[in-house]
Design an enzyme around this catalytic site. Structure first.
Site, short mmCIF file in Angstrom:
data_model
loop_
_atom_site.label_atom_id
_atom_site.label_comp_id
_atom_site.label_asym_id
_atom_site.label_seq_id
_atom_site.Cartn_x
_atom_site.Cartn_y
_atom_site.Cartn_z
N PHE A 23 122.08 56.65 26.55
CA PHE A 23 121.25 55.61 25.93
C PHE A 23 120.34 54.94 26.94
O PHE A 23 119.31 54.37 26.59
CB PHE A 23 122.15 54.55 25.29
N ASP B 191 128.96 53.50 14.88
CA ASP B 191 129.48 54.00 16.17
C ASP B 191 130.50 53.03 16.76
O ASP B 191 130.43 52.68 17.94
CB ASP B 191 128.33 54.25 17.16
#
Length: 352
Positions: A31, A152
């Site tokens: 990320f 998530d």
């Protein structure tokens, strides 16, 4: 919607960036990076998540965090600021979004790992305190007028302070506001925490995928390892079937799944046999209410908050393992939460 990000990394962003002194990199992944920084004006610590920004789109994570910041929920990490920067790490023309959040010292993953390394599990009272707050966080997300699915939830995305008992859900990079008639990507959520409907590729799922993930964290804290630990997607399904037994034809139909990879003789394992040591009956009961194949049969977050497993949190003498009192906000519900409760839930949760 297109966004001119080079223009976005303007004077305002540079002024915002100057408000912080970066102390170290706290985390790194696909990320981007998370930096630990200090606010120069207050001296307080903040976390800055730095992610490369696709110039074709506005950042959905930022939009969701801006919306959630207005709710000021004690169990959702607070967005403090954001700014854009250009370049860095050998990529001169790339634009990065820097999301400034409140700082919480640890992740649930690292906190639990410290216990597992000592061949023990977190104390049951800590499990109760953390689980209650995690359920509150998704109860807020799932309020019909908000209807955000995190997608998530895993121990890495849960921030905790073991000394104070506080917990905050973070990382909304996969989060999305769901619409009933809109398909969504099914390949979402980390494998060990992925609900059966996602494993079967069902694109019309609901926020119930989050309660499954929370249940996986609950069981993991008591087991010392993930409860469903498949090596791949089909292996993950086999691990679920080992404990829940083979889904019925009706359940498979509702999941949009097939039985081709399911052991036809698999029978449900009693919850007493799943865990390595005896646990209170309320643990087994709550697991049974969370781990349902059919999403709308799973207990809702607000109903889970009323479960007898959490009764100890209502006692005024209960303390954390650190000796500190329980977080003061445990039963201080926001107006949005109260509005979403049934009369029975209000009667139970607000009478403390």
């Amino acid at each position: 919607m297109s966004l001119n990000l080079t223009d976005a990394a303007d004077d305002r962003s540079y002024k915002e960036m100057e408000k912080y002194t970066v102390e170290r990199v706290a985390g790194q992944g696909t990320f981007g990076t998370v930096q630990l920084a200090r606010d120069k004006s207050t001296g307080s610590l903040v976390a800055i998540k730095k992610v490369i920004q696709d110039p074709r789109f506005k950042n959905r994570e930022l939009q969701i965090m801006q919306h959630l910041a207005r709710l000021r929920h004690p169990n959702i990490v607070m967005l403090k600021n954001y700014f854009y920067t250009v370049g860095g790490e050998g990529r001169r023309n790339d634009v990065y979004l820097n999301v400034v959040m409140e700082f919480v010292p640890e992740t649930l993953h690292r906190t639990c790992r410290n216990y597992y390394r000592r061949m023990t599990n977190p104390p049951l009272i800590l499990v109760k305190v953390f689980m209650f707050q995690l359920l509150r966080s998704i109860a807020c997300l799932h309020i019909p007028v908000i209807n955000i699915c995190h997608r998530d939830i895993k121990p890495h995305n849960v921030l905790v302070d073991e000394q104070t008992g506080e917990l905050k859900l973070c990382d909304f990079g996969s989060a999305k506001r769901l619409a009933a008639d809109e398909p969504n990507v099914a390949y979402i959520c980390s494998r060990y925490y992925r609900a059966p409907e996602l494993i079967f590729g069902n694109q019309f799922y609901t926020t119930a995928v989050d309660i499954w993930s929370v249940g996986c964290i609950f069981a993991e804290m008591l087991l010392g390892e993930p409860i469903f630990c498949g090596e791949n997607t089909s292996g993950q399904l086999r691990e679920i079937v080992k404990i829940l037994g083979k889904p019925t034809k009706e359940e498979l139909h509702k999941l949009n799944g097939s039985s081709t990879e399911i052991n036809a003789n698999a029978k449900a394992t009693p919850w007493e046999n799943v865990f390595k040591q005896p646990l209170p009956a309320e643990v087994y009961d709550l697991c049974g209410k969370i781990f349902k194949y059919v999403p709308d049969q799973r207990i809702t977050p607000l109903d889970a908050l009323c479960h007898p497993f959490f009764n100890e949190l209502r006692e005024p003498t209960t303390k954390l393992p650190s000796g500190n009192p329980l977080p003061a906000h445990l039963y201080q519900f926001t107006p949005d939460e109260v509005e979403a409760m049934t009369e029975a839930q209000r009667e139970y949760l607000l009478k403390k």
